[in-house]
Design a protein around this motif. Structure first.
Motif, PDB file in Angstrom:
ATOM      1  N   ASN A 178       0.824  -1.220   0.000  1.00 17.79           N
ATOM      2  CA  ASN A 178       0.000   0.000   0.000  1.00 17.79           C
ATOM      3  C   ASN A 178       0.852   1.261   0.000  1.00 17.79           C
ATOM      4  O   ASN A 178       0.506   2.245  -0.653  1.00 17.79           O
ATOM      5  CB  ASN A 178      -0.953   0.007   1.187  1.00 17.79           C
ATOM      6  CG  ASN A 178      -2.101  -0.964   0.999  1.00 17.79           C
ATOM      7  OD1 ASN A 178      -2.389  -1.389  -0.115  1.00 17.79           O
ATOM      8  ND2 ASN A 178      -2.739  -1.323   2.093  1.00 17.79           N
ATOM      9  N   ILE A 179       1.952   1.247   0.725  1.00 17.40           N
ATOM     10  CA  ILE A 179       2.830   2.423   0.771  1.00 17.40           C
ATOM     11  C   ILE A 179       3.426   2.689  -0.611  1.00 17.40           C
ATOM     12  O   ILE A 179       3.444   3.830  -1.078  1.00 17.40           O
ATOM     13  CB  ILE A 179       3.922   2.241   1.843  1.00 17.40           C
ATOM     14  CG1 ILE A 179       3.287   2.285   3.245  1.00 17.40           C
ATOM     15  CG2 ILE A 179       5.010   3.296   1.706  1.00 17.40           C
ATOM     16  CD1 ILE A 179       4.206   1.884   4.364  1.00 17.40           C
ATOM     17  N   ILE A 180       3.883   1.623  -1.283  1.00 20.33           N
ATOM     18  CA  ILE A 180       4.444   1.792  -2.626  1.00 20.33           C
ATOM     19  C   ILE A 180       3.383   2.307  -3.592  1.00 20.33           C
ATOM     20  O   ILE A 180       3.640   3.214  -4.395  1.00 20.33           O
ATOM     21  CB  ILE A 180       5.069   0.468  -3.114  1.00 20.33           C
ATOM     22  CG1 ILE A 180       6.351   0.196  -2.313  1.00 20.33           C
ATOM     23  CG2 ILE A 180       5.356   0.511  -4.622  1.00 20.33           C
ATOM     24  CD1 ILE A 180       6.923  -1.196  -2.509  1.00 20.33           C
ATOM     25  N   ARG A 181       2.175   1.767  -3.512  1.00 23.10           N
ATOM     26  CA  ARG A 181       1.079   2.225  -4.367  1.00 23.10           C
ATOM     27  C   ARG A 181       0.809   3.719  -4.146  1.00 23.10           C
ATOM     28  O   ARG A 181       0.668   4.492  -5.093  1.00 23.10           O
ATOM     29  CB  ARG A 181      -0.194   1.421  -4.103  1.00 23.10           C
ATOM     30  CG  ARG A 181      -1.330   1.791  -5.047  1.00 23.10           C
ATOM     31  CD  ARG A 181      -2.625   1.006  -4.826  1.00 23.10           C
ATOM     32  NE  ARG A 181      -2.414  -0.411  -4.596  1.00 23.10           N
ATOM     33  CZ  ARG A 181      -2.699  -1.032  -3.438  1.00 23.10           C
ATOM     34  NH1 ARG A 181      -3.196  -0.362  -2.427  1.00 23.10           N
ATOM     35  NH2 ARG A 181      -2.506  -2.318  -3.302  1.00 23.10           N
ATOM     36  N   GLU A 182       0.777   4.138  -2.882  1.00 21.66           N
ATOM     37  CA  GLU A 182       0.541   5.548  -2.568  1.00 21.66           C
ATOM     38  C   GLU A 182       1.666   6.438  -3.089  1.00 21.66           C
ATOM     39  O   GLU A 182       1.431   7.518  -3.617  1.00 21.66           O
ATOM     40  CB  GLU A 182       0.368   5.746  -1.057  1.00 21.66           C
ATOM     41  CG  GLU A 182      -0.932   5.223  -0.507  1.00 21.66           C
ATOM     42  CD  GLU A 182      -2.135   5.965  -1.057  1.00 21.66           C
ATOM     43  OE1 GLU A 182      -2.084   7.212  -1.189  1.00 21.66           O
ATOM     44  OE2 GLU A 182      -3.128   5.294  -1.380  1.00 21.66           O
ATOM     45  N   LEU A 183       2.915   5.981  -2.933  1.00 23.87           N
ATOM     46  CA  LEU A 183       4.049   6.757  -3.429  1.00 23.87           C
ATOM     47  C   LEU A 183       4.020   6.880  -4.949  1.00 23.87           C
ATOM     48  O   LEU A 183       4.303   7.950  -5.503  1.00 23.87           O
ATOM     49  CB  LEU A 183       5.366   6.133  -2.969  1.00 23.87           C
ATOM     50  CG  LEU A 183       5.693   6.278  -1.483  1.00 23.87           C
ATOM     51  CD1 LEU A 183       6.920   5.452  -1.119  1.00 23.87           C
ATOM     52  CD2 LEU A 183       5.889   7.737  -1.117  1.00 23.87           C
ATOM     53  N   LEU A 184       3.671   5.792  -5.630  1.00 25.67           N
ATOM     54  CA  LEU A 184       3.565   5.844  -7.092  1.00 25.67           C
ATOM     55  C   LEU A 184       2.456   6.799  -7.531  1.00 25.67           C
ATOM     56  O   LEU A 184       2.620   7.565  -8.480  1.00 25.67           O
ATOM     57  CB  LEU A 184       3.336   4.445  -7.668  1.00 25.67           C
ATOM     58  CG  LEU A 184       4.547   3.506  -7.609  1.00 25.67           C
ATOM     59  CD1 LEU A 184       4.140   2.088  -8.022  1.00 25.67           C
ATOM     60  CD2 LEU A 184       5.681   4.025  -8.459  1.00 25.67           C
TER      61      LEU A 184
END
Length: 194
Positions: A178-184
């Protein structure tokens, strides 16, 4: 933040305060509140973990008031597993500080850590803490009124709800996927803005 089951808490009237003990962290007031609540909650304990400019005052307060039976200062603990093990032995995590523009805007990582362990959290009325909206939060609103802090901690001590669902919420929300998705998504938004 890694969610862990809160199964080791043996004293439902135990509190832990993990912070850098500087002037804004209010350790003396926190210990005075513990002393005020001790008669009402005879098994109450307060554990302080951290370093900072107020450490000598903390040690002196504990010594002068002879409260070492139930107020414990452990210093800084840098082994994460040991730290989580100690936190897990307590029912309530404290996030007490002065409300100022710096503290108010900071992401409340400590609140996430306490909550990931299913703990009740007593916190100063900080914008970022309120934004989390977790059900395990007990918010302290008046920075100058010690009686209000006593009342909020009393409410948390009396509360019998299990907050492991907050732990599950954190596990599902604050994971790397989820963190990577949000950063992307954030990066895409920033690139479109240019």
């Amino acid at each position: 933040v890694k969610a862990r089951k809160s199964t080791q808490c043996k004293n439902k009237y135990s509190m832990v305060y993990l912070t850098g003990f500087n002037q804004w962290s209010r350790p003396i007031e926190t210990m005075q509140v513990a002393m005020a609540l001790k008669k009402e909650f005879p098994t109450l304990e307060l554990t302080l973990i951290g370093e900072g400019t107020e450490v000598q005052k903390i040690k002196k307060f504990i010594r002068d008031n002879r409260v070492e039976r139930y107020i414990h200062y452990l210093g800084g603990i840098y082994d994460r597993d040991k730290l989580f093990s100690i936190i897990n032995k307590h029912a309530i995590g404290l996030n007490i500080s002065e409300k100022n523009k710096y503290r108010d805007a900071a992401f409340p990582l400590k609140v996430l850590e306490y909550s990931a362990l299913g703990k009740k959290v007593v916190s100063t009325n900080l914008t970022e803490v309120k934004r989390l909206g977790f059900s395990n939060l007990f918010i302290f609103f008046d920075k100058d009124n010690k009686a209000t802090l006593v009342d909020v901690i009393r409410s948390a001590l009396k509360d019998t709800q299990n907050y492991l669902e907050v732990s599950n919420l954190i596990l599902n929300t604050y994971n790397w996927e989820n963190i990577i998705r949000e950063l992307l998504n954030l990066a895409k938004t920033d690139l479109r803005a240019e």
